[in-house]
Design an enzyme around this catalytic site. Structure first.
Site, mmCIF file in Angstrom:
data_model
loop_
_atom_site.group_PDB
_atom_site.id
_atom_site.type_symbol
_atom_site.label_atom_id
_atom_site.label_comp_id
_atom_site.label_asym_id
_atom_site.label_seq_id
_atom_site.Cartn_x
_atom_site.Cartn_y
_atom_site.Cartn_z
ATOM 1 N N LEU A 125 -9.195 21.794 -4.038
ATOM 2 C CA LEU A 125 -8.789 23.456 -3.770
ATOM 3 C C LEU A 125 -8.618 23.458 -2.476
ATOM 4 C CD1 LEU A 125 -8.832 26.082 -4.976
ATOM 5 C CD2 LEU A 125 -11.293 26.297 -4.377
ATOM 6 N N THR A 160 -12.369 19.128 0.304
ATOM 7 C CA THR A 160 -13.022 18.039 -0.444
ATOM 8 C C THR A 160 -12.055 17.289 -1.086
ATOM 9 O OG1 THR A 160 -15.217 18.858 0.125
ATOM 10 C CG2 THR A 160 -14.919 16.893 -1.662
ATOM 11 N N GLU A 243 -18.565 28.799 -7.324
ATOM 12 C CA GLU A 243 -18.942 27.885 -6.352
ATOM 13 C C GLU A 243 -20.325 28.287 -5.620
ATOM 14 O OE1 GLU A 243 -16.675 26.511 -2.006
ATOM 15 O OE2 GLU A 243 -15.796 28.005 -3.432
ATOM 16 N N ARG A 269 -48.850 5.400 1.360
ATOM 17 C CA ARG A 269 -49.156 5.410 2.802
ATOM 18 C C ARG A 269 -50.631 5.967 3.252
ATOM 19 N NH1 ARG A 269 -49.029 3.636 7.725
ATOM 20 N NH2 ARG A 269 -48.186 4.467 9.288
ATOM 21 N N THR A 366 -19.973 30.680 4.684
ATOM 22 C CA THR A 366 -21.113 30.327 5.785
ATOM 23 C C THR A 366 -22.618 31.395 5.456
ATOM 24 O OG1 THR A 366 -20.604 32.006 7.470
ATOM 25 C CG2 THR A 366 -19.794 29.668 7.715
#
Length: 389
Positions: A125, A160, A243, A269, A366
């Site tokens: 896109l 992308t 999206e 751990r 953003t």
């Protein structure tokens, strides 16, 4: 995981998908991360399994399933620890193919959608531009009509699949004087004369190809218009909700994966004679991080539920991406810290996960842009309405 949103059929799908990813994808991830190229065979394997057709109607070769199959698909892709591979897959299925599913005519469905379902053609896109990522109305790419075709000129960036795709869903201005009502979306064949792509070198998502695209007098047939001329801005705004929800779901899923890995490490751990998961300071931090992740996950499921019912969830999807991606960054940062020096070593998953996660608050709008959208809704009482069919 028990949830009111998932049926037994959903859970069976999840288990099958996990096995597929473990067998067909995981053995190749390190190579793809190193080379920045995903081998072509895997696309067809996804196609053979029907994974690209989850949201595509059966009449076009898809499965026509509900949105929670997509939720599962996205969640499991985040747990193979390659944000780049996951991005390449969902950018094809939920960025490029979303526009084909929604607005392609019969010719384009045969030419591009059906091969996309099969993994025979891969899409991208192209909306963001070098001079304005989220400012869709201010795009500079133009498509001027000449006879039965358009001449496409301009550039796109941060795309992308832009290098290795077979076709591009490209937004361009067909009427510069009409503002956002002068934008049209085209399907552009990657091999068209005048199309070029430059691969970008990224901090994370290294398995995927992210490109800057250039169009120099590219001839695009008028038959390659998606939907109606001049309606492109509306189509883009409509697709943004999906999206952003996709990126919100990705975020809670990778946070869940990070916490699972960190908890396993902490259970093994030892320092000063006890497992580090027994230190109160660490236990309480894990509790906070898990609570934040679970809140985002349940919120994202509720947004998916509303979207599945046909609601226009601009506000909700925007909140999903804003809060979930911020949360995922915090979880990745803290989980790396839990691993100590090993968290900083590339042989362990946290270093890559931290890099990959950082794109969350940037791509698809953003966080700063998203806050302004929410502010307009909450403060200015702006209403975003679904486009009329």
């Amino acid at each position: 995981m028990q949830s009111m949103y998932f049926t037994e059929e959903h859970q069976l799908f999840r288990e099958s998908l996990k096995e597929f990813l473990k067998k067909e994808v995981s053995p190749h991830i390190e190579k793809w991360e190193e080379t920045g190229t995903i081998d072509s065979f895997i696309w067809k394997k996804f196609g053979e399994m029907g994974y690209f057709g989850l949201a595509t109607p059966e009449s076009d070769g898809g499965l026509g399933l509900d949105l929670f199959y997509t939720v599962i698909f996205l969640e499991e892709l985040q747990k193979i620890n390659s944000g780049g591979f996951a991005a390449a897959i969902w950018a094809h299925a939920y960025l490029a193919m979303t526009h084909l599913n929604k607005n392609a005519g019969e010719h384009l469905r045969k030419e591009y959608l059906e091969p996309s379902v099969l993994g025979e053609k891969i899409g991208c896109l192209g909306v963001s531009e070098p001079f304005g990522g989220s400012d869709v109305a201010g795009m500079r790419t133009t498509a001027i009509k000449e006879g039965h075709a358009y001449l496409l000129n301009g550039s796109k960036t941060f795309i992308t699949n832009g290098v290795y795709c077979d076709y591009m869903i490209v937004a361009a201005k067909t009427d510069a004087s009409a503002g956002n009502k002068g934008i049209t979306i085209f399907v552009v064949d990657r091999n068209s004369e005048g199309v070029s792509a430059n691969k970008l070198n990224k901090l994370g998502w290294r398995a995927s190809d992210t490109a800057e695209l250039a169009f120099d007098n590219v001839t695009v047939p008028a038959a390659n218009i998606l939907g109606e001329e001049g309606k492109g801005f509306t189509y883009i705004m409509e697709a943004f909700a999906l999206e952003r929800l996709v990126m919100g779901i990705n975020a809670h899923a990778r946070a869940d994966y990070a916490l699972e890995y960190a908890l396993q490490y902490m259970s093994e751990r030892e320092t000063f004679g006890k497992k580090i998961n027994q230190y109160q300071a660490l236990r309480h931090r894990i509790a906070d991080l898990y609570a934040d992740m679970d809140i985002c996950r349940e919120y994202n499921y509720s947004v998916a539920y509303k979207m599945e019912r046909g609601e226009y969830v601009v506000k909700e999807a925007t909140i999903s991406k804003l809060r979930s991606t911020k949360m995922a960054d915090e979880v990745a940062y803290e989980c790396l810290q839990f691993l100590g020096g090993y968290g900083y070593i590339e042989d362990y998953p946290m270093a890559r996960l931290l890099r990959d996660s950082r794109l969350g608050p940037i791509g698809g709008g953003t966080s700063e842009i998203l806050r302004e959208i929410i502010a307009k809704i909450v403060i200015d009482k702006k209403e975003y309405k679904a486009p009329k069919s």
